[in-house]
Design a protein around this motif. Structure first.
Motif, PDB file in Angstrom:
ATOM      1  N   LYS A  96       0.891  -1.130  -0.005  1.00  0.00           N
ATOM      2  CA  LYS A  96       0.081  -0.094   0.035  1.00  0.00           C
ATOM      3  C   LYS A  96       0.877   1.226   0.035  1.00  0.00           C
ATOM      4  O   LYS A  96       0.583   2.138  -0.531  1.00  0.00           O
ATOM      5  CB  LYS A  96      -1.020   0.113   1.005  1.00  0.00           C
ATOM      6  CG  LYS A  96      -1.954  -0.962   1.193  1.00  0.00           C
ATOM      7  CD  LYS A  96      -3.017  -0.804  -0.054  1.00  0.00           C
ATOM      8  CE  LYS A  96      -3.749  -1.837  -0.079  1.00  0.00           C
ATOM      9  NZ  LYS A  96      -4.936  -1.728  -1.375  1.00  0.00           N
ATOM     10  N   MET A  97       2.078   1.264   0.731  1.00  0.00           N
ATOM     11  CA  MET A  97       2.750   2.433   0.866  1.00  0.00           C
ATOM     12  C   MET A  97       3.442   2.894  -0.674  1.00  0.00           C
ATOM     13  O   MET A  97       3.562   4.114  -0.755  1.00  0.00           O
ATOM     14  CB  MET A  97       3.680   2.283   1.772  1.00  0.00           C
ATOM     15  CG  MET A  97       3.565   2.337   3.324  1.00  0.00           C
ATOM     16  SD  MET A  97       2.423   3.690   3.642  1.00  0.00           S
ATOM     17  CE  MET A  97       3.599   5.115   3.111  1.00  0.00           C
ATOM     18  N   LYS A  98       3.484   1.914  -1.351  1.00  0.00           N
ATOM     19  CA  LYS A  98       4.094   2.163  -2.887  1.00  0.00           C
ATOM     20  C   LYS A  98       3.026   3.283  -3.405  1.00  0.00           C
ATOM     21  O   LYS A  98       3.263   4.102  -4.129  1.00  0.00           O
ATOM     22  CB  LYS A  98       4.391   0.867  -3.553  1.00  0.00           C
ATOM     23  CG  LYS A  98       5.627   0.184  -3.170  1.00  0.00           C
ATOM     24  CD  LYS A  98       6.017  -1.014  -4.153  1.00  0.00           C
ATOM     25  CE  LYS A  98       7.371  -1.595  -3.810  1.00  0.00           C
ATOM     26  NZ  LYS A  98       7.562  -2.553  -4.608  1.00  0.00           N
ATOM     27  N   GLY A  99       1.680   2.596  -3.417  1.00  0.00           N
ATOM     28  CA  GLY A  99       0.741   3.429  -3.907  1.00  0.00           C
ATOM     29  C   GLY A  99       0.460   4.713  -3.599  1.00  0.00           C
ATOM     30  O   GLY A  99       0.279   5.676  -4.136  1.00  0.00           O
ATOM     31  N   ILE A 100       0.500   4.785  -1.964  1.00  0.00           N
ATOM     32  CA  ILE A 100       0.465   5.851  -1.568  1.00  0.00           C
ATOM     33  C   ILE A 100       1.352   7.198  -1.827  1.00  0.00           C
ATOM     34  O   ILE A 100       1.162   8.185  -2.218  1.00  0.00           O
ATOM     35  CB  ILE A 100       0.346   5.931  -0.010  1.00  0.00           C
ATOM     36  CG1 ILE A 100      -1.066   4.999   0.265  1.00  0.00           C
ATOM     37  CG2 ILE A 100       0.481   7.111   0.841  1.00  0.00           C
ATOM     38  CD1 ILE A 100      -0.819   4.503   1.873  1.00  0.00           C
ATOM     39  N   THR A 101       2.739   6.494  -1.833  1.00  0.00           N
ATOM     40  CA  THR A 101       3.873   7.462  -2.092  1.00  0.00           C
ATOM     41  C   THR A 101       3.543   8.037  -3.649  1.00  0.00           C
ATOM     42  O   THR A 101       3.874   9.116  -3.804  1.00  0.00           O
ATOM     43  CB  THR A 101       4.952   6.717  -2.069  1.00  0.00           C
ATOM     44  OG1 THR A 101       5.196   6.184  -0.772  1.00  0.00           O
ATOM     45  CG2 THR A 101       6.271   7.540  -2.194  1.00  0.00           C
ATOM     46  N   PHE A 102       3.347   7.248  -4.414  1.00  0.00           N
ATOM     47  CA  PHE A 102       2.974   7.383  -5.988  1.00  0.00           C
ATOM     48  C   PHE A 102       2.202   8.583  -6.220  1.00  0.00           C
ATOM     49  O   PHE A 102       2.178   9.361  -6.881  1.00  0.00           O
ATOM     50  CB  PHE A 102       2.928   6.144  -6.604  1.00  0.00           C
ATOM     51  CG  PHE A 102       2.894   6.576  -8.261  1.00  0.00           C
ATOM     52  CD1 PHE A 102       3.806   6.967  -9.056  1.00  0.00           C
ATOM     53  CD2 PHE A 102       1.649   6.226  -8.806  1.00  0.00           C
ATOM     54  CE1 PHE A 102       3.894   7.145 -10.178  1.00  0.00           C
ATOM     55  CE2 PHE A 102       1.478   6.621 -10.414  1.00  0.00           C
ATOM     56  CZ  PHE A 102       2.508   7.035 -11.087  1.00  0.00           C
ATOM     57  N   MET A 103       1.037   8.284  -5.694  1.00  0.00           N
ATOM     58  CA  MET A 103      -0.163   9.331  -5.798  1.00  0.00           C
ATOM     59  C   MET A 103       0.238  10.740  -5.081  1.00  0.00           C
ATOM     60  O   MET A 103      -0.146  11.681  -5.814  1.00  0.00           O
ATOM     61  CB  MET A 103      -1.316   8.772  -4.947  1.00  0.00           C
ATOM     62  CG  MET A 103      -2.037   7.587  -6.008  1.00  0.00           C
ATOM     63  SD  MET A 103      -3.750   7.114  -5.188  1.00  0.00           S
ATOM     64  CE  MET A 103      -3.123   6.262  -3.768  1.00  0.00           C
ATOM     65  N   GLU A 104       1.088  10.502  -4.036  1.00  0.00           N
ATOM     66  CA  GLU A 104       1.287  11.837  -3.427  1.00  0.00           C
ATOM     67  C   GLU A 104       2.361  12.581  -4.353  1.00  0.00           C
ATOM     68  O   GLU A 104       2.263  13.843  -4.413  1.00  0.00           O
ATOM     69  CB  GLU A 104       2.084  11.765  -1.925  1.00  0.00           C
ATOM     70  CG  GLU A 104       0.911  11.108  -1.033  1.00  0.00           C
ATOM     71  CD  GLU A 104       1.426  10.815   0.353  1.00  0.00           C
ATOM     72  OE1 GLU A 104       0.697  10.703   1.376  1.00  0.00           O
ATOM     73  OE2 GLU A 104       2.779  10.586   0.483  1.00  0.00           O
ATOM     74  N   GLU A 105       3.236  11.711  -4.874  1.00  0.00           N
ATOM     75  CA  GLU A 105       4.097  12.298  -5.838  1.00  0.00           C
ATOM     76  C   GLU A 105       3.541  13.013  -7.084  1.00  0.00           C
ATOM     77  O   GLU A 105       3.967  14.131  -7.372  1.00  0.00           O
ATOM     78  CB  GLU A 105       5.087  11.269  -6.269  1.00  0.00           C
ATOM     79  CG  GLU A 105       6.447  11.674  -7.110  1.00  0.00           C
ATOM     80  CD  GLU A 105       7.360  10.531  -7.384  1.00  0.00           C
ATOM     81  OE1 GLU A 105       8.326  10.847  -8.081  1.00  0.00           O
ATOM     82  OE2 GLU A 105       6.905   9.542  -7.000  1.00  0.00           O
TER      83      GLU A 105
END
Length: 364
Positions: free
Chosen positions: A207-216
């Motif tokens: 999940k953190m990969k997706g969260i980080t990507f969307m925030e970026e």
């Protein structure tokens, strides 16, 4: 440096299959979900990998029609076709599949799907009357919690559940942050870009990969650097898309709008703003999950006033010029809802509306 969204998504997707295989090798379960009514927090709390399974492509429909009637919703046929043809890696990876009684077609399809994959169906109330419906829904979620614990061998404690709610709330905040970028005029992201990101990120086991990507992406988009300058005009009409779920492969309406020189600045559907909510972290976890998920503004609910309230709010905040209401053929709840939606948007929002009924084929 500008993000190459498609390339990075492709790289993340390739890594994701490795993450899923690694997780299963370590003894983790994968649980497939077909609807936003099912709390993925219960899977996360049991250290399982939640995977969305809703079919959005036309390719497997022919295989599904060997069993299912042709005059059935393409989403249902696509979902079933992927399962029986064994062509979706996420269905194949799932140790348990979870469905909801969001329509008659789905619930009967799930009966057949159970022949191919272990499938549990949540009995969803058809009303959001909390006094009558909430106790029934809470009981369903309690039973589902036990099923997940049995599947994973992990006890879902209050602490684990609170941590899962916190993580999923963060993911939903990132999704909303990404969508809210398009409140700006001109829209910094194309609707097709937003759908691609939201759709593909949903499959990520980490999940953190997706969260980080969307925030970026949201941060970069706010700078106005992710669209060609010729597409960033204040004269492009701003469209709100409502109705049935849309994903990669079933996004032709969004692409037609873009090719016509306008923008789908936001989607109200299950892929979009229906997931822009937060579960109350100060309420007992199971109560909070039951209350929040039951309030999902889906056309299966009768009446469905929450959808109208959400549309009015979105139309104002995203400063849209019109609303397109999309219905898949044989989706009776959304098709009938379209009359009420059109009447409401025209009277309450003073906006033009267009109701489209189609399927996944490109022939129309």
């Amino acid at each position: 440096m500008t993000i190459d969204i498609s390339s990075k998504l492709q790289h993340i997707a390739e890594q994701n299959m490795e993450d899923i295989e690694r997780g299963k090798a370590e003894g983790k379960s994968a649980i497939g979900f077909y609807c936003v009514f099912t709390p993925t927090e219960l899977a996360v709390a049991a250290n399982a990998m939640p995977l969305p399974l809703c079919g959005t492509r036309n390719d497997p429909i022919a295989k599904a029609e060997e069993t299912l009637p042709r005059n059935l919703c393409p989403l249902i046929k696509s979902s079933f076709g992927f399962a029986v043809s064994k062509t979706c890696p996420f269905v194949e990876a799932s140790d348990l599949i979870v469905g909801d009684t969001t329509c008659d077609g789905k619930k009967k399809m799930f009966e057949l799907l159970n022949r191919y994959k272990k499938t549990h169906v949540l009995q969803l109330p058809q009303s959001q009357d909390t006094e009558a419906a909430l106790p029934l829904w809470r009981k369903e979620l309690d039973s589902f919690r036990e099923i997940v614990e049995k599947q994973t061998g992990v006890a879902i404690t209050e602490e684990r559940l609170k941590a899962a709610i916190s993580l999923m709330n963060r993911e939903r905040r990132a999704r909303k942050q990404l969508m809210d970028v398009n409140k700006a005029i001109p829209a910094p992201l194309a609707g097709s870009q937003v759908i691609e990101i939201l759709f593909k990120v949903g499959f990520l086991a980490d999940k953190m990969k997706g969260i980080t990507f969307m925030e970026e992406v949201a941060a970069e988009a706010a700078k106005g650097s992710l669209r060609p300058q010729e597409e960033q005009s204040i004269n492009r009409k701003r469209i709100l898309l409502t109705g049935v779920p849309v994903g990669v492969g079933s996004d032709k309406v969004i692409k037609i709008v873009e090719q016509s020189g306008a923008d789908v600045v936001v989607c109200e559907n299950c892929t979009g703003y229906k997931q822009a909510f937060q579960v109350d972290e100060d309420t007992a976890p199971m109560d909070a999950l039951a209350e929040q998920y039951l309030s999902t503004p889906c056309s299966v609910m009768s009446p469905n006033n929450k959808r109208l309230d959400l549309l009015k709010e979105m139309a104002s905040e995203f400063q849209v010029d019109g609303v397109i209401d999309l219905t898949w053929q044989a989706c009776h709840t959304y098709n009938i809802d379209a009359f009420t939606v059109e009447e409401f948007i025209q009277k309450e929002c003073d906006l033009p509306t267009l109701h489209l009924e189609t399927d996944y084929a490109e022939s129309d």
